[in-house]
Design a protein around this motif. Structure first.
Motif, PDB file in Angstrom:
ATOM      1  N   THR A 243      16.555  10.330   5.428  1.00  0.00           N
ATOM      2  CA  THR A 243      17.511  10.597   6.504  1.00  0.00           C
ATOM      3  C   THR A 243      18.653  11.475   6.006  1.00  0.00           C
ATOM      4  O   THR A 243      19.078  11.381   4.850  1.00  0.00           O
ATOM      5  CB  THR A 243      18.073   9.286   7.064  1.00  0.00           C
ATOM      6  OG1 THR A 243      18.737   8.565   6.020  1.00  0.00           O
ATOM      7  CG2 THR A 243      16.960   8.426   7.624  1.00  0.00           C
ATOM      8  N   SER A 244      19.149  12.311   6.902  1.00  0.00           N
ATOM      9  CA  SER A 244      20.192  13.270   6.537  1.00  0.00           C
ATOM     10  C   SER A 244      21.525  12.609   6.211  1.00  0.00           C
ATOM     11  O   SER A 244      22.371  13.209   5.553  1.00  0.00           O
ATOM     12  CB  SER A 244      20.390  14.286   7.669  1.00  0.00           C
ATOM     13  OG  SER A 244      20.701  13.616   8.882  1.00  0.00           O
ATOM     14  N   ASP A 245      21.713  11.370   6.642  1.00  0.00           N
ATOM     15  CA  ASP A 245      22.977  10.680   6.355  1.00  0.00           C
ATOM     16  C   ASP A 245      22.957   9.966   5.003  1.00  0.00           C
ATOM     17  O   ASP A 245      23.925   9.294   4.632  1.00  0.00           O
ATOM     18  CB  ASP A 245      23.305   9.680   7.460  1.00  0.00           C
ATOM     19  CG  ASP A 245      22.185   8.653   7.671  1.00  0.00           C
ATOM     20  OD1 ASP A 245      21.273   8.596   6.826  1.00  0.00           O
ATOM     21  OD2 ASP A 245      22.233   7.931   8.685  1.00  0.00           O
ATOM     22  N   GLY A 246      21.850  10.085   4.270  1.00  0.00           N
ATOM     23  CA  GLY A 246      21.777   9.492   2.939  1.00  0.00           C
ATOM     24  C   GLY A 246      21.583   7.994   2.922  1.00  0.00           C
ATOM     25  O   GLY A 246      21.700   7.359   1.870  1.00  0.00           O
ATOM     26  N   VAL A 247      21.256   7.405   4.081  1.00  0.00           N
ATOM     27  CA  VAL A 247      21.119   5.957   4.174  1.00  0.00           C
ATOM     28  C   VAL A 247      19.727   5.479   3.739  1.00  0.00           C
ATOM     29  O   VAL A 247      19.593   4.435   3.110  1.00  0.00           O
ATOM     30  CB  VAL A 247      21.413   5.480   5.612  1.00  0.00           C
ATOM     31  CG1 VAL A 247      21.077   3.997   5.783  1.00  0.00           C
ATOM     32  CG2 VAL A 247      22.867   5.722   5.955  1.00  0.00           C
ATOM     33  N   TYR A 248      18.709   6.267   4.064  1.00  0.00           N
ATOM     34  CA  TYR A 248      17.346   5.770   3.883  1.00  0.00           C
ATOM     35  C   TYR A 248      16.445   6.820   3.242  1.00  0.00           C
ATOM     36  O   TYR A 248      16.531   8.009   3.545  1.00  0.00           O
ATOM     37  CB  TYR A 248      16.755   5.366   5.240  1.00  0.00           C
ATOM     38  CG  TYR A 248      15.346   4.817   5.143  1.00  0.00           C
ATOM     39  CD1 TYR A 248      15.127   3.459   5.014  1.00  0.00           C
ATOM     40  CD2 TYR A 248      14.250   5.672   5.140  1.00  0.00           C
ATOM     41  CE1 TYR A 248      13.837   2.956   4.906  1.00  0.00           C
ATOM     42  CE2 TYR A 248      12.964   5.185   5.028  1.00  0.00           C
ATOM     43  CZ  TYR A 248      12.760   3.817   4.906  1.00  0.00           C
ATOM     44  OH  TYR A 248      11.495   3.334   4.781  1.00  0.00           O
ATOM     45  N   LYS A 249      15.565   6.336   2.366  1.00  0.00           N
ATOM     46  CA  LYS A 249      14.503   7.194   1.828  1.00  0.00           C
ATOM     47  C   LYS A 249      13.291   6.321   1.505  1.00  0.00           C
ATOM     48  O   LYS A 249      13.385   5.336   0.779  1.00  0.00           O
ATOM     49  CB  LYS A 249      14.942   7.944   0.572  1.00  0.00           C
ATOM     50  CG  LYS A 249      13.868   8.892   0.044  1.00  0.00           C
ATOM     51  CD  LYS A 249      14.336   9.657  -1.193  1.00  0.00           C
ATOM     52  CE  LYS A 249      13.234  10.602  -1.690  1.00  0.00           C
ATOM     53  NZ  LYS A 249      13.665  11.330  -2.918  1.00  0.00           N
ATOM     54  N   GLY A 250      12.171   6.700   2.066  1.00  0.00           N
ATOM     55  CA  GLY A 250      10.913   6.003   1.787  1.00  0.00           C
ATOM     56  C   GLY A 250       9.766   6.997   1.843  1.00  0.00           C
ATOM     57  O   GLY A 250       9.941   8.157   2.223  1.00  0.00           O
ATOM     58  N   GLU A 251       8.580   6.535   1.487  1.00  0.00           N
ATOM     59  CA  GLU A 251       7.434   7.449   1.447  1.00  0.00           C
ATOM     60  C   GLU A 251       6.155   6.731   1.856  1.00  0.00           C
ATOM     61  O   GLU A 251       5.915   5.589   1.451  1.00  0.00           O
ATOM     62  CB  GLU A 251       7.252   8.017   0.042  1.00  0.00           C
ATOM     63  CG  GLU A 251       6.063   8.954  -0.107  1.00  0.00           C
ATOM     64  CD  GLU A 251       5.794   9.361  -1.540  1.00  0.00           C
ATOM     65  OE1 GLU A 251       4.802  10.074  -1.772  1.00  0.00           O
ATOM     66  OE2 GLU A 251       6.569   8.938  -2.429  1.00  0.00           O
ATOM     67  N   ILE A 252       5.372   7.392   2.676  1.00  0.00           N
ATOM     68  CA  ILE A 252       4.012   6.920   2.944  1.00  0.00           C
ATOM     69  C   ILE A 252       3.131   7.380   1.787  1.00  0.00           C
ATOM     70  O   ILE A 252       3.006   8.572   1.525  1.00  0.00           O
ATOM     71  CB  ILE A 252       3.491   7.467   4.288  1.00  0.00           C
ATOM     72  CG1 ILE A 252       4.263   6.821   5.440  1.00  0.00           C
ATOM     73  CG2 ILE A 252       2.000   7.187   4.446  1.00  0.00           C
ATOM     74  CD1 ILE A 252       3.799   7.246   6.809  1.00  0.00           C
ATOM     75  N   THR A 253       2.538   6.438   1.084  1.00  0.00           N
ATOM     76  CA  THR A 253       1.779   6.760  -0.131  1.00  0.00           C
ATOM     77  C   THR A 253       0.292   6.942   0.119  1.00  0.00           C
ATOM     78  O   THR A 253      -0.441   7.362  -0.783  1.00  0.00           O
ATOM     79  CB  THR A 253       1.987   5.659  -1.180  1.00  0.00           C
ATOM     80  OG1 THR A 253       1.646   4.385  -0.592  1.00  0.00           O
ATOM     81  CG2 THR A 253       3.439   5.619  -1.632  1.00  0.00           C
ATOM     82  N   GLY A 254      -0.158   6.624   1.326  1.00  0.00           N
ATOM     83  CA  GLY A 254      -1.569   6.818   1.634  1.00  0.00           C
ATOM     84  C   GLY A 254      -1.854   6.577   3.099  1.00  0.00           C
ATOM     85  O   GLY A 254      -1.314   5.639   3.694  1.00  0.00           O
ATOM     86  N   ILE A 255      -2.675   7.457   3.697  1.00  0.00           N
ATOM     87  CA  ILE A 255      -3.159   7.261   5.062  1.00  0.00           C
ATOM     88  C   ILE A 255      -4.675   7.242   4.984  1.00  0.00           C
ATOM     89  O   ILE A 255      -5.313   8.259   4.730  1.00  0.00           O
ATOM     90  CB  ILE A 255      -2.690   8.383   6.010  1.00  0.00           C
ATOM     91  CG1 ILE A 255      -1.162   8.494   6.003  1.00  0.00           C
ATOM     92  CG2 ILE A 255      -3.190   8.131   7.425  1.00  0.00           C
ATOM     93  CD1 ILE A 255      -0.636   9.656   6.831  1.00  0.00           C
ATOM     94  N   TYR A 256      -5.262   6.067   5.179  1.00  0.00           N
ATOM     95  CA  TYR A 256      -6.687   5.869   4.974  1.00  0.00           C
ATOM     96  C   TYR A 256      -7.404   5.710   6.311  1.00  0.00           C
ATOM     97  O   TYR A 256      -7.062   4.836   7.107  1.00  0.00           O
ATOM     98  CB  TYR A 256      -6.925   4.627   4.114  1.00  0.00           C
ATOM     99  CG  TYR A 256      -6.161   4.643   2.814  1.00  0.00           C
ATOM    100  CD1 TYR A 256      -6.659   5.294   1.699  1.00  0.00           C
ATOM    101  CD2 TYR A 256      -4.916   4.008   2.717  1.00  0.00           C
ATOM    102  CE1 TYR A 256      -5.947   5.315   0.504  1.00  0.00           C
ATOM    103  CE2 TYR A 256      -4.196   4.031   1.537  1.00  0.00           C
ATOM    104  CZ  TYR A 256      -4.708   4.686   0.430  1.00  0.00           C
ATOM    105  OH  TYR A 256      -4.003   4.712  -0.744  1.00  0.00           O
ATOM    106  N   ILE A 257      -8.394   6.558   6.552  1.00  0.00           N
ATOM    107  CA  ILE A 257      -9.196   6.491   7.771  1.00  0.00           C
ATOM    108  C   ILE A 257     -10.494   5.761   7.443  1.00  0.00           C
ATOM    109  O   ILE A 257     -11.273   6.203   6.594  1.00  0.00           O
ATOM    110  CB  ILE A 257      -9.492   7.891   8.324  1.00  0.00           C
ATOM    111  CG1 ILE A 257      -8.218   8.754   8.309  1.00  0.00           C
ATOM    112  CG2 ILE A 257     -10.098   7.800   9.713  1.00  0.00           C
ATOM    113  CD1 ILE A 257      -7.057   8.174   9.072  1.00  0.00           C
ATOM    114  N   ILE A 258     -10.731   4.643   8.119  1.00  0.00           N
ATOM    115  CA  ILE A 258     -11.862   3.767   7.803  1.00  0.00           C
ATOM    116  C   ILE A 258     -12.810   3.716   8.991  1.00  0.00           C
ATOM    117  O   ILE A 258     -12.390   3.459  10.124  1.00  0.00           O
ATOM    118  CB  ILE A 258     -11.352   2.351   7.469  1.00  0.00           C
ATOM    119  CG1 ILE A 258     -10.419   2.420   6.245  1.00  0.00           C
ATOM    120  CG2 ILE A 258     -12.514   1.402   7.213  1.00  0.00           C
ATOM    121  CD1 ILE A 258      -9.596   1.174   6.037  1.00  0.00           C
TER     122      ILE A 258
END
Length: 446
Positions: A243-258
């Protein structure tokens, strides 16, 4: 008389000192090699090794065996590959026995001196290193992404999985039998023959390359079109939500299609829940559609990590989700849903949502998957979440009858209370202007 005696003496000395040395023609030599490889008679690579021996680019050991399971080094593999391709080998003054072969590979643009970043020429060659050499030997590939070589190699059939789930073993060493198998595939591709492709290995290699296999799994029902459904256009950096306000940072590490119809799908085992306990819901209606019944669908499972979440909860202002969870959304619309979408009166109940998603192949309807912690619970979603009888899990269901002319959007968002969520546009594939309707008029995030 004297010369005849000398000749006879030399011949007798040769026979006594080197009793196994026999002068044979090229045809007889290949037959002799095949006969001496007694250790391949019951080996899976028997026919392939014999074919390679016939072509003359492999030989055995002094004991007359091939030793198919012996680990092959980088130098040994490149020598076999260069000989099989009949590249120009120039003898020089270098002391290393493999130098003429490595130089030939470099001149043919099959190898680059910077390729091996650790170890040396006598180190065992890994399957990933072998894939890189095989790809360069069959096509002009300007790839600079080291994790992409396995994807290219599996797509063409040069590399297949080590098991029925397509395990790549990219860091594993390579046996002599495996090396010969890959080289024989290289020769077939160069001869314009089509190889059998291991779809599970392709899916595994795409995830290894850029953390998702959606391009492999969905290429059959989402065409290229305007903007292109192309893995080359996928930007891994967009999996990060900051987020641009510096409050949050996370990451999607995998998108698996089953593939729900495939019991051997390579990513089915990574789901940390029992399929029997998962239920599909839409909106706030009841938890009533078992996921196990959606065989004609794809299950989307995604993983994530949290870098930081500095929610000012005590200030009573809009803030990001306190649990730091990133929500993945997939959107698209089919032709049968255009009118419904424009007038905006769709889907007041789960059954209407179900009809829209499953029957008409639309991705616009709201949907979630919940894990039943209480197998007897049959109430509404909100009640189940509040009483902890169900819990929402990071999954989606995508029916296989999504229309080819659908647009396709993948977003990652972090919820904020009393405001719209902050989103990162992971992927956006438009088709044409006339097919972009109200719900698709979204601003591309930079």
């Amino acid at each position: 008389m004297y010369r005849t005696a000398v000749t006879i003496i030399i011949f007798l000395i040769t026979v006594l000192l080197f009793p196994t040395f026999v002068v044979i023609g090229s045809t007889d030599r290949s037959e002799n090699i095949q006969k001496n490889f007694s250790d391949i008679e019951q080996h899976w690579s028997k026919d392939t090794v014999r074919e390679a021996a016939t072509k003359g680019y492999i030989d055995g050991y002094e004991d007359g065996n091939f030793h198919p399971d012996k680990v092959v080094t980088r130098a040994e593999f490149i020598k076999m590959l260069v000989l099989a391709l009949k590249l120009d080998i120039q003898q020089g003054t270098a002391h290393a026995w493999y130098s003429p072969f490595s130089n030939a590979a470099v001149r043919a643009s099959i190898h680059q001196w910077s390729d091996f970043t650790s170890g040396d020429w006598n180190s065992p060659i890994t399957r990933e290193e072998m894939a890189r050499l095989a790809v360069r030997a069959t096509e002009k590939e300007n790839n600079t992404d080291p994790r992409k070589w396995m994807y290219i190699a599996t797509k063409t059939g040069l590399i297949t999985g080590l098991d029925y789930r397509g395990d790549l073993g990219q860091d594993d060493s390579t046996s002599r039998a495996q090396a010969v198998t890959i080289i024989e595939r290289v020769l077939k591709v160069r001869n314009h023959e089509e190889l059998q492709v291991d779809k599970h290995a392709v899916a595994q290699s795409e995830v290894y390359w850029h953390k998702t296999n959606m391009f492999t799994m969905w290429q059959n029902f989402i065409s290229a079109g305007k903007g292109g459904f192309d893995p080359e256009n996928f930007d891994v950096s967009k999996l990060t939500v900051e987020t641009s306000d510096g409050v949050y940072k996370g990451e999607i590490t995998g998108i698996y299609i089953i593939d729900m119809a495939d019991p051997n799908d390579p990513f089915l085992p990574i789901i940390p829940y029992s399929i029997d306990d998962l239920y599909w819901t839409a909106g706030a209606d009841r938890v009533q559609f078992p996921v196990r019944e959606f065989n004609d669908s794809y299950l989307v499972y995604y993983t994530q990590t949290l870098d930081y979440n500095k929610d000012p909860e005590n200030l009573g202002t809009p803030y990001y989700s306190s649990n730091g969870s990133i929500q993945l959304s997939l959107s698209g619309i089919g032709e049968l849903n255009q009118v419904v979408n424009e007038i905006g009166n769709c889907c007041n109940t789960d059954h209407e949502q179900y009809e829209r998603i499953v029957t008409h192949g639309s991705l616009e309807a709201l949907q979630n998957i919940n894990l039943k912690l209480d197998p007897d619970f049959d109430g509404r979603v909100g009640e189940g979440l509040n009483t902890k009888k169900i819990v929402r899990v990071p999954m989606k269901i995508i029916p296989k009858n999504i229309k080819e002319w659908s647009y396709f959007i993948v977003d990652a968002s972090v919820s904020k209370r009393s405001s719209m969520p902050y989103s990162s546009r992971i992927y956006y594939k438009p088709i044409s202007a006339q097919e972009l309707y109200t719900s698709t008029k979204r601003i591309e995030l930079k």
